[in-house]
Motif scaffolding. Structure first.
Motif, PDB file in Angstrom:
ATOM      1  N   ALA A 261      47.195  47.097  33.541  1.00 43.33           N
ATOM      2  CA  ALA A 261      46.217  47.787  33.313  1.00 43.33           C
ATOM      3  C   ALA A 261      45.027  47.009  33.283  1.00 43.33           C
ATOM      4  O   ALA A 261      44.470  47.705  34.158  1.00 43.33           O
ATOM      5  N   ILE A 262      44.862  45.993  33.716  1.00 41.14           N
ATOM      6  CA  ILE A 262      43.200  45.579  33.298  1.00 41.14           C
ATOM      7  C   ILE A 262      43.049  45.540  34.276  1.00 41.14           C
ATOM      8  O   ILE A 262      41.918  46.047  34.591  1.00 41.14           O
ATOM      9  N   GLY A 287      35.223  48.107  28.497  1.00 45.56           N
ATOM     10  CA  GLY A 287      35.561  47.411  27.788  1.00 45.56           C
ATOM     11  C   GLY A 287      36.663  47.399  26.754  1.00 45.56           C
ATOM     12  O   GLY A 287      37.789  46.814  26.443  1.00 45.56           O
ATOM     13  N   ARG A 288      37.764  48.807  27.985  1.00 46.49           N
ATOM     14  CA  ARG A 288      39.629  48.862  27.583  1.00 46.49           C
ATOM     15  C   ARG A 288      39.884  47.571  28.714  1.00 46.49           C
ATOM     16  O   ARG A 288      40.824  46.977  27.132  1.00 46.49           O
ATOM     17  N   ALA A 289      39.297  46.756  29.192  1.00 50.89           N
ATOM     18  CA  ALA A 289      39.450  45.491  30.182  1.00 50.89           C
ATOM     19  C   ALA A 289      39.173  44.679  29.144  1.00 50.89           C
ATOM     20  O   ALA A 289      41.012  43.648  29.323  1.00 50.89           O
ATOM     21  N   LEU A 290      38.659  44.710  28.965  1.00 47.93           N
ATOM     22  CA  LEU A 290      38.322  43.435  28.362  1.00 47.93           C
ATOM     23  C   LEU A 290      38.820  43.578  26.825  1.00 47.93           C
ATOM     24  O   LEU A 290      39.453  42.201  26.439  1.00 47.93           O
ATOM     25  N   SER A 293      42.865  42.248  27.473  1.00 48.56           N
ATOM     26  CA  SER A 293      42.855  41.105  28.031  1.00 48.56           C
ATOM     27  C   SER A 293      42.787  40.321  26.847  1.00 48.56           C
ATOM     28  O   SER A 293      43.823  39.176  26.055  1.00 48.56           O
ATOM     29  N   ASP A 294      42.270  39.910  25.431  1.00 45.28           N
ATOM     30  CA  ASP A 294      42.413  40.173  24.236  1.00 45.28           C
ATOM     31  C   ASP A 294      43.447  40.225  23.914  1.00 45.28           C
ATOM     32  O   ASP A 294      44.457  39.073  22.837  1.00 45.28           O
ATOM     33  N   GLN A 295      44.301  41.435  24.076  1.00 48.41           N
ATOM     34  CA  GLN A 295      45.992  41.139  23.248  1.00 48.41           C
ATOM     35  C   GLN A 295      47.061  40.932  23.669  1.00 48.41           C
ATOM     36  O   GLN A 295      47.732  40.965  23.316  1.00 48.41           O
ATOM     37  N   GLN A 296      46.221  40.268  25.102  1.00 51.38           N
ATOM     38  CA  GLN A 296      47.774  40.000  26.002  1.00 51.38           C
ATOM     39  C   GLN A 296      48.121  38.597  25.023  1.00 51.38           C
ATOM     40  O   GLN A 296      47.304  37.516  25.465  1.00 51.38           O
ATOM     41  N   PRO A 297      49.624  37.965  25.011  1.00 53.80           N
ATOM     42  CA  PRO A 297      49.692  36.544  24.428  1.00 53.80           C
ATOM     43  C   PRO A 297      49.879  35.999  25.290  1.00 53.80           C
ATOM     44  O   PRO A 297      49.151  34.346  24.654  1.00 53.80           O
ATOM     45  N   SER A 298      49.223  35.586  26.929  1.00 48.86           N
ATOM     46  CA  SER A 298      48.906  34.952  27.450  1.00 48.86           C
ATOM     47  C   SER A 298      47.959  35.233  28.832  1.00 48.86           C
ATOM     48  O   SER A 298      49.515  35.878  29.648  1.00 48.86           O
ATOM     49  N   LEU A 299      47.272  35.158  29.527  1.00 51.18           N
ATOM     50  CA  LEU A 299      47.214  35.675  30.768  1.00 51.18           C
ATOM     51  C   LEU A 299      47.035  34.566  31.448  1.00 51.18           C
ATOM     52  O   LEU A 299      46.779  33.310  30.873  1.00 51.18           O
ATOM     53  N   CYS A 306      43.622  37.005  44.759  1.00 51.36           N
ATOM     54  CA  CYS A 306      43.248  38.036  43.920  1.00 51.36           C
ATOM     55  C   CYS A 306      44.487  39.421  44.675  1.00 51.36           C
ATOM     56  O   CYS A 306      44.790  39.931  43.862  1.00 51.36           O
ATOM     57  N   ILE A 307      45.544  38.513  45.187  1.00 47.05           N
ATOM     58  CA  ILE A 307      46.490  39.281  46.144  1.00 47.05           C
ATOM     59  C   ILE A 307      47.634  39.388  45.032  1.00 47.05           C
ATOM     60  O   ILE A 307      49.109  39.661  45.339  1.00 47.05           O
ATOM     61  N   SER A 308      48.120  38.389  43.880  1.00 46.51           N
ATOM     62  CA  SER A 308      48.636  38.165  43.023  1.00 46.51           C
ATOM     63  C   SER A 308      48.833  39.226  42.110  1.00 46.51           C
ATOM     64  O   SER A 308      48.791  40.112  42.039  1.00 46.51           O
ATOM     65  N   PHE A 309      50.649  38.470  41.445  1.00 44.66           N
ATOM     66  CA  PHE A 309      51.314  39.756  41.759  1.00 44.66           C
ATOM     67  C   PHE A 309      51.375  39.876  39.615  1.00 44.66           C
ATOM     68  O   PHE A 309      51.637  40.810  38.695  1.00 44.66           O
ATOM     69  N   ALA A 310      50.346  38.922  39.401  1.00 46.04           N
ATOM     70  CA  ALA A 310      50.140  37.992  38.055  1.00 46.04           C
ATOM     71  C   ALA A 310      49.225  38.791  37.711  1.00 46.04           C
ATOM     72  O   ALA A 310      48.264  39.536  38.587  1.00 46.04           O
ATOM     73  N   PRO A 311      48.880  39.126  35.685  1.00 47.53           N
ATOM     74  CA  PRO A 311      47.753  40.091  35.610  1.00 47.53           C
ATOM     75  C   PRO A 311      46.209  39.039  35.816  1.00 47.53           C
ATOM     76  O   PRO A 311      46.485  37.959  35.756  1.00 47.53           O
ATOM     77  N   TYR A 312      44.872  40.375  35.473  1.00 53.01           N
ATOM     78  CA  TYR A 312      44.008  38.970  35.491  1.00 53.01           C
ATOM     79  C   TYR A 312      43.920  38.342  34.823  1.00 53.01           C
ATOM     80  O   TYR A 312      44.392  38.291  33.538  1.00 53.01           O
ATOM     81  N   SER A 313      43.542  37.660  35.366  1.00 56.11           N
ATOM     82  CA  SER A 313      43.004  36.310  34.238  1.00 56.11           C
ATOM     83  C   SER A 313      41.013  36.775  33.620  1.00 56.11           C
ATOM     84  O   SER A 313      40.929  37.792  34.117  1.00 56.11           O
ATOM     85  N   LEU A 314      40.755  36.467  32.780  1.00 54.44           N
ATOM     86  CA  LEU A 314      39.374  36.698  31.853  1.00 54.44           C
ATOM     87  C   LEU A 314      38.656  36.418  32.939  1.00 54.44           C
ATOM     88  O   LEU A 314      37.131  37.772  33.609  1.00 54.44           O
ATOM     89  N   ALA A 315      38.929  34.929  33.840  1.00 54.63           N
ATOM     90  CA  ALA A 315      37.389  35.008  34.915  1.00 54.63           C
ATOM     91  C   ALA A 315      37.681  36.203  36.424  1.00 54.63           C
ATOM     92  O   ALA A 315      36.663  36.751  36.102  1.00 54.63           O
ATOM     93  N   ARG A 316      38.706  37.133  36.656  1.00 49.51           N
ATOM     94  CA  ARG A 316      38.246  37.088  37.286  1.00 49.51           C
ATOM     95  C   ARG A 316      37.737  38.531  36.647  1.00 49.51           C
ATOM     96  O   ARG A 316      37.913  39.405  37.807  1.00 49.51           O
ATOM     97  N   THR A 317      38.350  39.227  36.001  1.00 50.69           N
ATOM     98  CA  THR A 317      37.950  40.123  34.821  1.00 50.69           C
ATOM     99  C   THR A 317      36.888  40.405  34.924  1.00 50.69           C
ATOM    100  O   THR A 317      35.952  41.752  35.228  1.00 50.69           O
TER     101      THR A 317
END
Length: 446
Positions: A261-262, A287-290, A293-299, A306-317
């Motif tokens: 969802a991020i 705000g919800r995206a940030l 991101s804070d709630q995730q145990p590990s990003l 950009c094409i990764s299936f992994a969740p967004y890193s904070l820097a990309r957010t």
């Protein structure tokens, strides 16, 4: 010489061979070799093409004199050739009378092997799935260095192999589900590539639909959300911002607290809402995206692909927040976010991220209450240099927007130099399809 089958044990293998008229080793070997080449091509396992069957082995198969099943590669080819599990091929065909075991006797060893095979399936499936996963990850890892113009053909080939593997065999439910997932991921990659390459919107739409359908079929919510994000991305670059927001919102609704969802919030909703002038909605999505991101145990760290299936890193957010803030006219926030990720951007392998952030910052410098035209144009030129290895739609559109923002300074040398750089960028062969398929205004020719 044909095998004397009158005194041998009837098996499904022998029955099928007789029905097809393959009862000589020469005829059977021709069909076996063709199946071996087909399977080698479909699975990417080249050694399968070299597998052969000796005359003595064929005679034993025809006679039903097996103490165990054939070797792994041979089993895979036989299953491809006859579209039947090997355990069935060497068991009596349905309707054939089989001797009843006497009281206290043990099962035939072949029956025990057959039971094991039916429960665990051949390790061939595991090896093939691992191979497909490796190909997908390889495309993701090389994407930002090679681009869609180079990797689309590999993704299409992989998509064809996965489809053929799905259609050509009978699989355990777990294997079938994983093949659906991998096929859906590959369709998703092709959808994303179509957007970046400036292909007709219908292409990305079709691949997104396939990824979403396959993901829904196996209950893979994360892949559904990822495909929804790519659909939103496609609509965004068609300037269909309300629809882009709706596609991203539908994806978030599938699992609001999922890490996928991020991306949907900051890349999909926030940017589209900002373009629509909905400040409150865009800021809420950021705000919800940030928060998420804070709630995730590990990003992931750094700038994720950009094409990764992994969740967004904070820097990309934050990089996506920059784009949304720019559309809202929040110049100070753009520069602040850019400063936070500047170090990561500069050491990243992602030329596109470097180019896009520089273009956003350059545009913000023009929108500042005290415009820094020369600095902005210098950043714009460096961005175009950074994004030349594999041109993509987003770099082209944002580069044109920067030129349009510089309209009232067109007489200044820095703007002229930038315009010349932009013309050079768009003249490259790889950029032509992007330019022709884009709705962005072109920098004028001299």
């Amino acid at each position: 010489m044909e095998v004397d089958v009158h005194t041998t044990r009837m098996t499904l293998f022998r029955k099928l061979v007789q029905e097809r008229g393959w009862t000589t080793i020469e005829t059977f070997s021709t069909h076996f070799a063709r199946a071996a080449r087909e399977l080698a091509e479909q699975s990417g396992n080249s050694r399968l093409a070299d597998v052969t069957v000796a005359r003595r082995t064929f005679d034993r198969w025809m006679a039903g004199e097996l103490k165990g099943l054939p070797q792994r590669d041979t089993r895979a080819i036989l299953e491809h050739l006859f579209q039947q599990p090997v355990t069935r091929l060497f068991a009596p065909p349905e309707g054939t009378d089989a001797p009843l075991p006497s009281e206290g006797s043990f099962d035939d060893p072949l029956a025990v092997i057959a039971q094991t095979e039916s429960l665990t399936k051949s390790s061939t499936a595991t090896a093939v799935l691992d191979h497909f996963r490796g190909e997908i990850q390889g495309i993701v890892d090389r994407y930002e260095m090679r681009g869609p113009q180079v990797l689309a053909s590999q993704a299409r080939s992989l998509h064809g192999k996965l489809t053929a593997w799905l259609h050509g065999r009978h699989h355990l439910p777990s294997v079938h589900a994983e093949l659906f997932r991998l096929t859906g991921q590959t369709a998703g990659l092709l959808a994303y590539m179509a957007v970046n390459a400036g292909a007709k919107p219908a292409v990305a739409d079709a691949y997104c639909a396939q990824a979403e359908t396959l993901a829904e079929h196996i209950g893979d919510t994360q892949l559904q959300m990822w495909a929804a994000g790519t659909r939103s991305l496609s609509l965004y670059y068609q300037h269909r911002y309300a629809e882009a927001d709706a596609a991203a919102a539908a994806g978030v609704d599938l699992a609001p607290n999922n890490d996928q969802a991020i991306r949907l919030l900051v890349n999909g909703r926030a940017r589209a809402l900002a373009r629509l002038g909905d400040r409150r909605g865009a800021e809420r999505a950021i705000g919800r995206a940030l928060d998420l991101s804070d709630q995730q145990p590990s990003l992931p760290s750094g700038i994720t692909s950009c094409i990764s299936f992994a969740p967004y890193s904070l820097a990309r957010t934050l990089a996506n927040e920059i784009t949304a803030r720019l559309a809202l006219g929040d110049t100070s926030e753009v520069l602040s976010c850019a400063e936070q990720i500047d170090g990561l951007i500069e050491v990243s392998d992602s030329e596109w991220s470097r180019a896009l952030v520089r273009l956003d910052v350059a545009t913000a410098l023009l929108q500042h209450r005290r415009p820094e035209v020369e600095h902005a144009m210098a950043l714009g030129r460096s961005a175009l240099h950074a994004g030349t290895t594999a041109p993509i739609t987003s770099v082209w559109q944002r580069a044109n927007e920067l030129y349009e923002k510089a309209g009232r300074w067109h007489a200044e040398p820095g703007v002229g130099d930038y315009a010349e750089e932009l013309r050079t960028w768009r003249s490259r062969p790889q950029a032509k399809s992007i330019v022709s398929g884009s709705g962005a205004a072109l920098a004028p020719q001299q």
